[in-house]
Design a protein around this motif. Structure first.
Motif, PDB file in Angstrom:
ATOM      1  N   GLU A 182       0.848  -1.197   0.000  1.00  0.00           N
ATOM      2  CA  GLU A 182       0.000   0.000   0.000  1.00  0.00           C
ATOM      3  C   GLU A 182       0.877   1.237   0.000  1.00  0.00           C
ATOM      4  O   GLU A 182       1.776   1.385   0.829  1.00  0.00           O
ATOM      5  CB  GLU A 182      -0.887  -0.007   1.238  1.00  0.00           C
ATOM      6  CG  GLU A 182      -1.698   1.260   1.432  1.00  0.00           C
ATOM      7  CD  GLU A 182      -2.294   1.325   2.817  1.00  0.00           C
ATOM      8  OE1 GLU A 182      -2.246   2.410   3.415  1.00  0.00           O
ATOM      9  OE2 GLU A 182      -2.783   0.298   3.319  1.00  0.00           O
ATOM     10  N   ARG A 183       0.625   2.135  -0.967  1.00  0.00           N
ATOM     11  CA  ARG A 183       1.368   3.390  -1.049  1.00  0.00           C
ATOM     12  C   ARG A 183       0.371   4.537  -0.916  1.00  0.00           C
ATOM     13  O   ARG A 183      -0.527   4.671  -1.735  1.00  0.00           O
ATOM     14  CB  ARG A 183       2.121   3.508  -2.377  1.00  0.00           C
ATOM     15  CG  ARG A 183       3.316   2.587  -2.460  1.00  0.00           C
ATOM     16  CD  ARG A 183       4.067   2.726  -3.777  1.00  0.00           C
ATOM     17  NE  ARG A 183       5.283   1.940  -3.719  1.00  0.00           N
ATOM     18  CZ  ARG A 183       6.459   2.398  -3.328  1.00  0.00           C
ATOM     19  NH1 ARG A 183       6.581   3.668  -2.986  1.00  0.00           N
ATOM     20  NH2 ARG A 183       7.507   1.626  -3.287  1.00  0.00           N
ATOM     21  N   LYS A 184       0.575   5.344   0.082  1.00  0.00           N
ATOM     22  CA  LYS A 184      -0.335   6.453   0.342  1.00  0.00           C
ATOM     23  C   LYS A 184       0.417   7.766   0.203  1.00  0.00           C
ATOM     24  O   LYS A 184       1.462   7.967   0.817  1.00  0.00           O
ATOM     25  CB  LYS A 184      -0.926   6.344   1.743  1.00  0.00           C
ATOM     26  CG  LYS A 184      -1.934   7.444   2.077  1.00  0.00           C
ATOM     27  CD  LYS A 184      -2.518   7.218   3.456  1.00  0.00           C
ATOM     28  CE  LYS A 184      -3.491   8.329   3.830  1.00  0.00           C
ATOM     29  NZ  LYS A 184      -4.667   8.353   2.959  1.00  0.00           N
ATOM     30  N   THR A 185      -0.109   8.654  -0.637  1.00  0.00           N
ATOM     31  CA  THR A 185       0.472   9.979  -0.801  1.00  0.00           C
ATOM     32  C   THR A 185      -0.455  11.002  -0.148  1.00  0.00           C
ATOM     33  O   THR A 185      -1.673  10.944  -0.286  1.00  0.00           O
ATOM     34  CB  THR A 185       0.674  10.338  -2.282  1.00  0.00           C
ATOM     35  OG1 THR A 185      -0.591  10.319  -2.948  1.00  0.00           O
ATOM     36  CG2 THR A 185       1.594   9.332  -2.955  1.00  0.00           C
ATOM     37  N   ILE A 186       0.148  11.949   0.572  1.00  0.00           N
ATOM     38  CA  ILE A 186      -0.584  12.975   1.297  1.00  0.00           C
ATOM     39  C   ILE A 186      -0.036  14.336   0.892  1.00  0.00           C
ATOM     40  O   ILE A 186       1.187  14.521   0.853  1.00  0.00           O
ATOM     41  CB  ILE A 186      -0.433  12.791   2.819  1.00  0.00           C
ATOM     42  CG1 ILE A 186      -0.952  11.414   3.239  1.00  0.00           C
ATOM     43  CG2 ILE A 186      -1.170  13.887   3.587  1.00  0.00           C
ATOM     44  CD1 ILE A 186      -0.732  11.092   4.707  1.00  0.00           C
ATOM     45  N   PRO A 187      -0.892  15.278   0.553  1.00  0.00           N
ATOM     46  CA  PRO A 187      -0.398  16.618   0.203  1.00  0.00           C
ATOM     47  C   PRO A 187       0.499  17.182   1.301  1.00  0.00           C
ATOM     48  O   PRO A 187       0.194  17.097   2.487  1.00  0.00           O
ATOM     49  CB  PRO A 187      -1.697  17.437   0.072  1.00  0.00           C
ATOM     50  CG  PRO A 187      -2.745  16.436  -0.295  1.00  0.00           C
ATOM     51  CD  PRO A 187      -2.362  15.185   0.455  1.00  0.00           C
ATOM     52  N   GLY A 188       1.630  17.730   0.878  1.00  0.00           N
ATOM     53  CA  GLY A 188       2.572  18.300   1.827  1.00  0.00           C
ATOM     54  C   GLY A 188       3.685  17.354   2.223  1.00  0.00           C
ATOM     55  O   GLY A 188       4.680  17.780   2.800  1.00  0.00           O
ATOM     56  N   PHE A 189       3.511  16.045   1.930  1.00  0.00           N
ATOM     57  CA  PHE A 189       4.553  15.058   2.214  1.00  0.00           C
ATOM     58  C   PHE A 189       5.213  14.668   0.896  1.00  0.00           C
ATOM     59  O   PHE A 189       4.542  14.195  -0.019  1.00  0.00           O
ATOM     60  CB  PHE A 189       3.970  13.821   2.888  1.00  0.00           C
ATOM     61  CG  PHE A 189       3.583  14.032   4.327  1.00  0.00           C
ATOM     62  CD1 PHE A 189       4.416  13.614   5.355  1.00  0.00           C
ATOM     63  CD2 PHE A 189       2.387  14.648   4.647  1.00  0.00           C
ATOM     64  CE1 PHE A 189       4.065  13.822   6.678  1.00  0.00           C
ATOM     65  CE2 PHE A 189       2.022  14.858   5.960  1.00  0.00           C
ATOM     66  CZ  PHE A 189       2.868  14.444   6.980  1.00  0.00           C
TER      67      PHE A 189
END
Length: 210
Positions: A64-71
């Motif tokens: 699972e790859r999760k992208t979060i704005p600001g990271f």
């Protein structure tokens, strides 16, 4: 109703976001880019498209790859999963161990010696979320048309793409789309959030029972 939908959306977030993971530096973020809408299909056509992906049981590994704005880096979790009937067991191994059991009765999470239970008897929408999550993996979407707009397409190479967009605005506040692709099982699942978060789950070493 809003409370129930919020709790249901929380169950989706638990599956796709627990445990909170550490950023890694090697791979690209893997954010999901905007894609054109899939065509609307009848219930009969949907059943025909999904037929090759239907399974009584599945097991294998996930990343699972999760992208979060600001990271700048994705957060990555790896582990194992198993689906039998309507019960999905999701076991994260790295970077932190945890276990989640999703069934028509609700969602049970276990991590760091603590257990959390979301009961479908207390919050009926949780049961529908369970149906969505197990349905995605087992190729069963037909019963979800009241909460989700389901669209689908099958390419010439046999790859099936399914899109599920929530109908209630309260649920849409937590998720904008679940999109899954695969040939004999769903190899990738993308979850889009209206807050700009994207989660991509890739399945490998999958064993299926038809």
């Amino acid at each position: 109703m809003i409370h129930r939908i919020n709790a249901a959306a929380g169950a989706i977030a638990l599956l796709l976001c627990l445990p909170l993971t550490n950023p890694v530096s090697a791979a690209p973020a893997g954010a999901v880019t905007a894609e054109a809408d899939l065509p609307a299909v009848s219930a009969g056509k949907l059943a025909e498209i999904l037929k090759p992906l239907e399974a009584k049981a599945l097991s294998g590994r996930f990343e699972e790859r999760k992208t979060i704005p600001g990271f700048p880096k994705p957060m990555v979790t790896t582990g194992r999963f198993s689906l039998e009937g309507s019960t999905l067991v999701w076991e994260a191994e790295n970077p932190f161990p945890s276990k989640m059991t999703i069934s028509p009765e609700g969602v049970v999470t276990e991590a760091a010696g603590e257990k959390q239970v979301l009961s479908a008897a207390d919050i009926p929408a949780v049961g529908r979320v369970s149906e969505l999550l197990t349905g995605v993996l087992a190729g069963r979407f037909e019963a979800l048309s009241d909460l989700f707009e389901i669209r689908a397409a099958k390419a010439g190479d046999g790859k099936v793409t399914i899109s599920a967009k929530p109908r209630p605005k309260e649920l849409a506040g937590f998720m904008s789309e679940v999109r899954a692709t695969g040939v004999t099982y769903f190899e990738e699942i993308h979850l889009r959030s209206p807050r700009g978060e994207d989660t991509q789950i890739t399945f490998t070493d999958v064993v299926s029972q038809r």
